[in-house]
Design a protein around this motif. Structure first.
Motif, PDB file in Angstrom:
ATOM      1  N   ARG A   1       0.831  -1.211   0.000  1.00 36.66           N
ATOM      2  CA  ARG A   1       0.000   0.000   0.000  1.00 36.66           C
ATOM      3  C   ARG A   1       0.868   1.266   0.000  1.00 36.66           C
ATOM      4  O   ARG A   1       0.676   2.191   0.781  1.00 36.66           O
ATOM      5  N   THR A   2       1.815   1.280  -0.928  1.00 35.96           N
ATOM      6  CA  THR A   2       2.717   2.418  -1.034  1.00 35.96           C
ATOM      7  C   THR A   2       2.947   2.782  -2.489  1.00 35.96           C
ATOM      8  O   THR A   2       2.855   1.927  -3.386  1.00 35.96           O
ATOM      9  N   LEU A   3       3.240   4.063  -2.718  1.00 27.20           N
ATOM     10  CA  LEU A   3       3.616   4.547  -4.045  1.00 27.20           C
ATOM     11  C   LEU A   3       4.411   5.833  -3.876  1.00 27.20           C
ATOM     12  O   LEU A   3       4.447   6.416  -2.787  1.00 27.20           O
ATOM     13  N   ALA A   4       5.056   6.257  -4.954  1.00 23.25           N
ATOM     14  CA  ALA A   4       5.806   7.510  -4.962  1.00 23.25           C
ATOM     15  C   ALA A   4       5.177   8.473  -5.960  1.00 23.25           C
ATOM     16  O   ALA A   4       4.527   8.054  -6.928  1.00 23.25           O
ATOM     17  N   ILE A   5       5.367   9.761  -5.721  1.00 22.72           N
ATOM     18  CA  ILE A   5       4.942  10.816  -6.636  1.00 22.72           C
ATOM     19  C   ILE A   5       6.187  11.505  -7.166  1.00 22.72           C
ATOM     20  O   ILE A   5       7.068  11.890  -6.386  1.00 22.72           O
ATOM     21  N   GLY A   6       6.275  11.651  -8.476  1.00 17.69           N
ATOM     22  CA  GLY A   6       7.456  12.303  -9.027  1.00 17.69           C
ATOM     23  C   GLY A   6       7.377  12.470 -10.530  1.00 17.69           C
ATOM     24  O   GLY A   6       6.308  12.446 -11.114  1.00 17.69           O
ATOM     25  N   TRP A   7       8.559  12.648 -11.151  1.00 13.26           N
ATOM     26  CA  TRP A   7       8.662  12.957 -12.571  1.00 13.26           C
ATOM     27  C   TRP A   7       7.806  14.190 -12.895  1.00 13.26           C
ATOM     28  O   TRP A   7       7.205  14.290 -13.962  1.00 13.26           O
ATOM     29  N   THR A   8       7.716  15.107 -11.948  1.00 15.98           N
ATOM     30  CA  THR A   8       6.813  16.243 -12.092  1.00 15.98           C
ATOM     31  C   THR A   8       7.523  17.447 -12.706  1.00 15.98           C
ATOM     32  O   THR A   8       8.604  17.823 -12.266  1.00 15.98           O
ATOM     33  N   TRP A   9       6.905  18.019 -13.723  1.00 18.42           N
ATOM     34  CA  TRP A   9       7.356  19.326 -14.213  1.00 18.42           C
ATOM     35  C   TRP A   9       6.132  20.152 -14.570  1.00 18.42           C
ATOM     36  O   TRP A   9       5.092  19.627 -14.955  1.00 18.42           O
ATOM     37  N   ILE A  10       6.263  21.462 -14.377  1.00 19.05           N
ATOM     38  CA  ILE A  10       5.183  22.407 -14.632  1.00 19.05           C
ATOM     39  C   ILE A  10       5.766  23.607 -15.365  1.00 19.05           C
ATOM     40  O   ILE A  10       6.836  24.114 -14.990  1.00 19.05           O
TER      41      ILE A  10
ATOM     42  N   LEU B   1      -3.657  14.115  -6.241  1.00 19.77           N
ATOM     43  CA  LEU B   1      -2.907  12.858  -6.209  1.00 19.77           C
ATOM     44  C   LEU B   1      -2.957  12.216  -4.827  1.00 19.77           C
ATOM     45  O   LEU B   1      -3.071  10.988  -4.701  1.00 19.77           O
ATOM     46  N   LEU B   2      -2.853  13.033  -3.786  1.00 18.09           N
ATOM     47  CA  LEU B   2      -2.873  12.486  -2.432  1.00 18.09           C
ATOM     48  C   LEU B   2      -4.264  11.992  -2.062  1.00 18.09           C
ATOM     49  O   LEU B   2      -4.410  10.954  -1.401  1.00 18.09           O
ATOM     50  N   ARG B   3      -5.296  12.713  -2.476  1.00 16.74           N
ATOM     51  CA  ARG B   3      -6.656  12.225  -2.235  1.00 16.74           C
ATOM     52  C   ARG B   3      -6.879  10.881  -2.926  1.00 16.74           C
ATOM     53  O   ARG B   3      -7.479   9.959  -2.362  1.00 16.74           O
ATOM     54  N   ARG B   4      -6.420  10.782  -4.165  1.00 13.06           N
ATOM     55  CA  ARG B   4      -6.551   9.524  -4.897  1.00 13.06           C
ATOM     56  C   ARG B   4      -5.806   8.404  -4.160  1.00 13.06           C
ATOM     57  O   ARG B   4      -6.346   7.302  -3.980  1.00 13.06           O
ATOM     58  N   ALA B   5      -4.588   8.694  -3.723  1.00  8.81           N
ATOM     59  CA  ALA B   5      -3.771   7.666  -3.074  1.00  8.81           C
ATOM     60  C   ALA B   5      -4.366   7.227  -1.739  1.00  8.81           C
ATOM     61  O   ALA B   5      -4.574   6.030  -1.489  1.00  8.81           O
ATOM     62  N   PHE B   6      -4.639   8.197  -0.854  1.00  6.27           N
ATOM     63  CA  PHE B   6      -5.061   7.848   0.496  1.00  6.27           C
ATOM     64  C   PHE B   6      -6.565   7.562   0.607  1.00  6.27           C
ATOM     65  O   PHE B   6      -6.968   6.558   1.198  1.00  6.27           O
TER      66      PHE B   6
ATOM     67  N   ALA C   1      -1.126   3.472   2.467  1.00 10.38           N
ATOM     68  CA  ALA C   1      -0.609   3.682   3.813  1.00 10.38           C
ATOM     69  C   ALA C   1       0.574   4.642   3.809  1.00 10.38           C
ATOM     70  O   ALA C   1       0.885   5.244   4.837  1.00 10.38           O
ATOM     71  N   ARG C   2       1.190   4.806   2.616  1.00  9.69           N
ATOM     72  CA  ARG C   2       2.450   5.548   2.561  1.00  9.69           C
ATOM     73  C   ARG C   2       2.648   6.121   1.156  1.00  9.69           C
ATOM     74  O   ARG C   2       2.489   5.409   0.163  1.00  9.69           O
ATOM     75  N   VAL C   3       2.982   7.413   1.072  1.00 13.02           N
ATOM     76  CA  VAL C   3       3.330   8.065  -0.179  1.00 13.02           C
ATOM     77  C   VAL C   3       4.723   8.660  -0.021  1.00 13.02           C
ATOM     78  O   VAL C   3       5.028   9.286   1.007  1.00 13.02           O
ATOM     79  N   VAL C   4       5.552   8.484  -1.040  1.00  9.21           N
ATOM     80  CA  VAL C   4       6.971   8.841  -0.962  1.00  9.21           C
ATOM     81  C   VAL C   4       7.331   9.842  -2.046  1.00  9.21           C
ATOM     82  O   VAL C   4       6.741   9.843  -3.137  1.00  9.21           O
ATOM     83  N   TRP C   5       8.301  10.722  -1.736  1.00  7.69           N
ATOM     84  CA  TRP C   5       8.912  11.616  -2.722  1.00  7.69           C
ATOM     85  C   TRP C   5      10.414  11.425  -2.679  1.00  7.69           C
ATOM     86  O   TRP C   5      10.998  11.264  -1.604  1.00  7.69           O
ATOM     87  N   HIS C   6      11.066  11.436  -3.851  1.00 12.27           N
ATOM     88  CA  HIS C   6      12.520  11.389  -3.957  1.00 12.27           C
ATOM     89  C   HIS C   6      12.991  12.681  -4.616  1.00 12.27           C
ATOM     90  O   HIS C   6      12.609  12.960  -5.750  1.00 12.27           O
TER      91      HIS C   6
ATOM     92  N   PHE D   1      11.320  11.730   1.287  1.00 15.63           N
ATOM     93  CA  PHE D   1      10.238  12.224   2.128  1.00 15.63           C
ATOM     94  C   PHE D   1       9.106  11.204   2.120  1.00 15.63           C
ATOM     95  O   PHE D   1       8.940  10.451   1.157  1.00 15.63           O
ATOM     96  N   CYS D   2       8.300  11.223   3.167  1.00 14.63           N
ATOM     97  CA  CYS D   2       7.168  10.302   3.244  1.00 14.63           C
ATOM     98  C   CYS D   2       5.999  10.978   3.940  1.00 14.63           C
ATOM     99  O   CYS D   2       6.166  11.779   4.859  1.00 14.63           O
ATOM    100  N   MET D   3       4.812  10.641   3.482  1.00 18.36           N
ATOM    101  CA  MET D   3       3.575  10.970   4.192  1.00 18.36           C
ATOM    102  C   MET D   3       2.810   9.664   4.386  1.00 18.36           C
ATOM    103  O   MET D   3       2.603   8.920   3.426  1.00 18.36           O
ATOM    104  N   THR D   4       2.414   9.380   5.611  1.00 21.70           N
ATOM    105  CA  THR D   4       1.613   8.192   5.884  1.00 21.70           C
ATOM    106  C   THR D   4       0.137   8.570   5.926  1.00 21.70           C
ATOM    107  O   THR D   4      -0.227   9.753   5.956  1.00 21.70           O
TER     108      THR D   4
END
Length: 214
Positions: free
Chosen positions: A109-118, A135-140, A146-151, A191-194
């Motif tokens: 129950r984990t994923l990362a968010i990234g490859w972001t450009w604006i 994205l966070l609403r969709r995930a959680f 249970a866990r979302v990660v950023w690198h 970074f992580c948000m649970t």
């Protein structure tokens, strides 16, 4: 007492791509024709170099290269290594960037968010915070993560500050974690948000968006 950890009950849903619509931005599935708009969204040479500086692959400078980068994203998505969204500015209808889920693991129950450009003209708008909220609403809230990660590259001060503003916790530094396009080693701040953190982060992010619109 510790709460038992359970896998996501519907793992295939983690690889779905429903459009995610907000007031400022809509995230829709990445498509190959989107590449036709990438160079325009990236801007002139100086702006594009600044915008793309921290991406893990070389910046596309020709239509052919843009199409290849998009094709690579779609190939990873087909292999269930990512889920890719094009970012659309709601006011203008313009393509303004990309963002993805990656390292998707329904069993944990984990994923990362990234490859972001604006696109740079939209940096100070509501696009990025609202995209992260979607994205966070969709995930959680929808998938039950249970866990979302950023690198983040250790030298990318702008993104380091932005992730902290979301309410994520800095977990540490992954040394020599990746190789940058210029061939140098990259140390990565993780970074992580649970789901527990999300309970407090969600209303703060909503309030932040409302203040932007005032």
């Amino acid at each position: 007492m510790a709460v038992p950890a359970t896998p996501a009950p519907e793992p295939d849903r983690w690889f779905d791509q429903p459009p995610l619509a907000g007031e400022h931005v809509t995230l829709r599935p990445l498509q190959q024709p989107d590449a036709d708009e990438w160079l325009g969204a990236l801007g002139d040479e100086r702006t594009a170099s600044e915008l793309w500086r921290w991406m893990p692959v070389p910046r596309p400078t020709t239509p052919e290269q843009a199409h290849q980068v998009v094709a690579d994203h779609l190939e990873r998505q087909q292999a269930r290594k990512s889920v890719c969204f094009t970012q659309i500015d709601n006011d203008s209808g313009r393509l303004v960037g990309l963002t993805t889920y990656y390292d998707i693991d329904p069993a944990l129950r984990t994923l990362a968010i990234g490859w972001t450009w604006i696109a740079k003209p939209f940096w100070s708008s509501g696009i990025n915070p609202e995209a992260k909220l979607l994205l966070l609403r969709r995930a959680f809230d929808d998938l039950g993560a249970a866990r979302v990660v950023w690198h983040v590259d250790i030298y990318n001060e702008r993104s380091l500050a932005a992730v902290l503003k979301l309410g994520a916790a800095r977990e540490g530094v992954l040394r020599k974690h990746r190789i940058r396009p210029d061939g140098t080693w990259r140390d990565t701040v993780q970074f992580c948000m649970t789901d527990d953190d999300w309970l407090a982060a969600r209303p703060r992010l909503v309030d932040r968006l409302e203040s932007i619109g005032e």
